[in-house]
Design an enzyme around this catalytic site. Structure first.
Site, PDB file in Angstrom:
ATOM      1  N   VAL A 143       0.869  -1.182   0.000  1.00  0.00           N
ATOM      2  CA  VAL A 143       0.000   0.000   0.000  1.00  0.00           C
ATOM      3  C   VAL A 143       0.902   1.228   0.000  1.00  0.00           C
ATOM      4  O   VAL A 143       2.052   1.167   0.445  1.00  0.00           O
ATOM      5  CB  VAL A 143      -0.951   0.037   1.212  1.00  0.00           C
ATOM      6  CG1 VAL A 143      -2.018  -1.032   1.090  1.00  0.00           C
ATOM      7  CG2 VAL A 143      -0.185  -0.117   2.518  1.00  0.00           C
ATOM      8  N   SER A 144       0.364   2.348  -0.465  1.00  0.00           N
ATOM      9  CA  SER A 144       1.211   3.528  -0.678  1.00  0.00           C
ATOM     10  C   SER A 144       1.442   4.350   0.571  1.00  0.00           C
ATOM     11  O   SER A 144       2.458   5.025   0.688  1.00  0.00           O
ATOM     12  CB  SER A 144       0.592   4.428  -1.757  1.00  0.00           C
ATOM     13  OG  SER A 144       0.506   3.734  -2.982  1.00  0.00           O
ATOM     14  N   THR A 145       0.508   4.333   1.520  1.00  0.00           N
ATOM     15  CA  THR A 145       0.624   5.217   2.682  1.00  0.00           C
ATOM     16  C   THR A 145       0.266   4.479   3.953  1.00  0.00           C
ATOM     17  O   THR A 145      -0.507   3.516   3.937  1.00  0.00           O
ATOM     18  CB  THR A 145      -0.319   6.431   2.550  1.00  0.00           C
ATOM     19  OG1 THR A 145      -1.676   5.964   2.580  1.00  0.00           O
ATOM     20  CG2 THR A 145      -0.074   7.184   1.254  1.00  0.00           C
ATOM     21  N   GLN A 152      -3.516   4.110   4.467  1.00  0.00           N
ATOM     22  CA  GLN A 152      -4.166   2.972   3.837  1.00  0.00           C
ATOM     23  C   GLN A 152      -4.003   1.719   4.686  1.00  0.00           C
ATOM     24  O   GLN A 152      -4.913   0.909   4.801  1.00  0.00           O
ATOM     25  CB  GLN A 152      -3.588   2.734   2.439  1.00  0.00           C
ATOM     26  CG  GLN A 152      -3.978   3.791   1.427  1.00  0.00           C
ATOM     27  CD  GLN A 152      -3.418   3.490   0.053  1.00  0.00           C
ATOM     28  OE1 GLN A 152      -2.594   2.613  -0.111  1.00  0.00           O
ATOM     29  NE2 GLN A 152      -3.877   4.238  -0.937  1.00  0.00           N
TER      30      GLN A 152
END
Length: 496
Positions: free
Chosen positions: A10-12, A15
């Site tokens: 996941v990017s962050t 998330q």
């Protein structure tokens, strides 16, 4: 059963906290493996952007695949979960493994046809374009926040990231660390502390890093003292903005701290080299090497080409003669008090007519918080420039060099002549002076120079803003030198 590694991302951290993306990816990949007789021997999870290479779990996955030659399958949800930059694509391709993009129902391997590889390459490039666009939009959003006076990034020590009543993400004073950060400026401004002793004092007072809780380091103390954000203003991408957050120190105290820091830097090992007035100001016009200085017969200062690229034909030049050439250049900025009052009046009138004080962006100059003050500082700086040819010889070595660096750019010495260009907005002042001397100051061109000067001060470039800050710093240094001289004279008088 065939063996495989599983990779999810996941990017962050947000998330990850939401708790649906990683579990959904893992379940999808595990179900796929069970249905296709694949044994998952290791799982690798990243919670960070794929825009840059060097992800921790991604690197662990690569090491696992290189160590265990029998593992020839990589399971991942889709293309943009695995790589969004060309380097990672090439790295995976060199392993010669099967990559199963489960959600896209695609398996990439060395045996794929060229057309399949071509389509897959397009997907990688589209993913890269997507993340690049996200980065651009994020950068634009951060600039927009800065223009509104909101610090757009992680809160510095002394502040916390919070959500205000309007739902905006802002920074607020940290109730535990804010007061201690304020005291750092008070303590250091006295000149009684080194950075190391100040860091020791801060640690003794209980100042720690927010996330780790560990005692604060000396380099962090230095960064805090240099950061303008604690005055209520902040710099973002080369522009200074007036912030909405509560300041932890005053602009005057921050300026005093900068003076102490600058003096400490000046007294460092590097500054023990002989201090020459025109050091670093000009290059040789023949070969582009630096013009350096040395003392002859214990008293005469000469400048010459460093000869880095070989022997240079330019002869040595005495410092006094070089100073005469600098003064001749500065004469191009000189106009009488009457003409300068007319110029100042024209700039002020045009500023008032345009209503700049109410419509200008929330940017500020060196140390003050509105456009009117910035224009006042700019006019004072231009006034200094117009009389600089008179006072250059009387300035201290340090201030003399700073003044010339402020005014001139691209100085070159060749064939006994000094050439240079003026920094903006001094080039405009030089143009105005030239037209004044030729009797054309009231023409359209002369008015054009005034308009350009006004615009340069109303909407200054980062370079002009930096020049004004340097001008104000130069004034403080000269004032300190004058105060020291007066103090020494008083002591001499008392001793007599």
């Amino acid at each position: 059963m065939r063996e495989a590694v599983l990779y999810a991302r996941v990017s962050t951290p947000d998330q990850e906290k939401e708790g649906y993306s990683i579990p959904a990816q893992v379940k999808l990949l595990e179900d796929y493996a069970a249905q296709n007789g694949i044994d998952i021997v290791s799982r690798h999870i990243d919670v960070e952007t794929a825009r840059k290479s060097g992800r921790k779990a991604f690197e662990e996955m690569l090491r696992h695949l290189r160590r265990r030659s029998q593992v020839r399958i990589l399971l991942v949800e889709k293309t943009d979960r695995l790589y969004r930059n060309i380097k990672d694509w090439a790295t995976i391709d060199e392993l010669g493994i099967e990559v199963h993009f489960v959600k896209e129902n695609v398996v990439m391997s060395e045996g794929c046809r060229s057309s399949e590889k071509f389509v897959h390459g397009i997907k990688v490039l589209m993913a890269k374009a997507y993340i690049d666009n996200l980065g651009e939009e994020r950068s634009k959003g951060m600039v927009e926040k800065a223009q509104q006076g909101i610090w757009p990034s992680c809160a510095p020590i002394g502040y916390n990231n919070v959500v205000d009543v309007s739902g905006r993400k802002v920074i607020a004073v940290d109730p535990e660390r804010g007061a201690l950060v304020s005291r750092l400026f008070d303590w250091f401004s006295t000149g009684e502390h080194s950075l190391k002793s100040l860091a020791d004092k801060a640690r003794a007072a209980g100042l720690t890093y927010r996330k780790s809780g560990k005692p604060i380091g000396t380099s962090t103390v230095h960064n805090i003292l240099r950061s303008r954000i604690y005055t209520g203003a902040f710099e973002w991408m080369g522009v200074t903005y007036a912030g909405l957050h509560v300041p932890l120190t005053s602009s005057a105290l921050w300026d005093a701290v900068q003076t102490v820091l600058d003096r400490r830097s000046h007294d460092s090992t590097h500054s023990r080299v002989e201090d020459f007035a025109f050091r670093g100001l000009a290059k040789c016009g023949h070969c582009g090497c630096a013009l350096v200085a040395e003392i002859k017969k214990g008293r005469y200062i000469y400048y010459h080409c460093s000869g880095y690229y070989g022997k240079c034909p330019e002869p040595y030049v005495r410092q006094e003669r070089l100073e005469e050439h600098f003064i001749a250049l500065l004469l191009r900025l000189h106009c009488g008090p009457v003409q300068f009052r007319q110029l100042r009046r024209a700039i002020v009138d045009m500023h008032e007519e345009t209503g700049a004080a109410t419509s200008a962006p929330r940017t500020i100059g060196a140390a003050r918080g509105n456009v009117g003050a910035l224009i006042d500082d700019g006019i004072a700086m231009l006034n200094m420039a117009r009389t600089s040819n008179f006072g250059l010889g009387a300035l201290s070595v340090e201030v003399k060099r700073q003044a010339l660096q402020l005014l001139l750019a691209g100085c070159s010495w060749a064939n006994g002549e000094l050439t240079a260009t003026f920094n903006e907005p001094f080039d405009m002042l030089a143009g105005y002076v030239a037209r004044t001397r030729s009797g054309t100051a009231d023409t359209t061109k002369g008015q054009g120079e005034i308009v350009r000067l006004l615009e340069a001060l109303r909407q200054p470039t980062p370079e002009t803003r930096q020049l004004i800050a340097r001008y104000n710093a130069m004034l403080r240094i000269q004032a300190d030198i004058d105060a020291e001289k007066e103090g020494a004279a008083e002591l001499d008088a008392l001793a007599a």
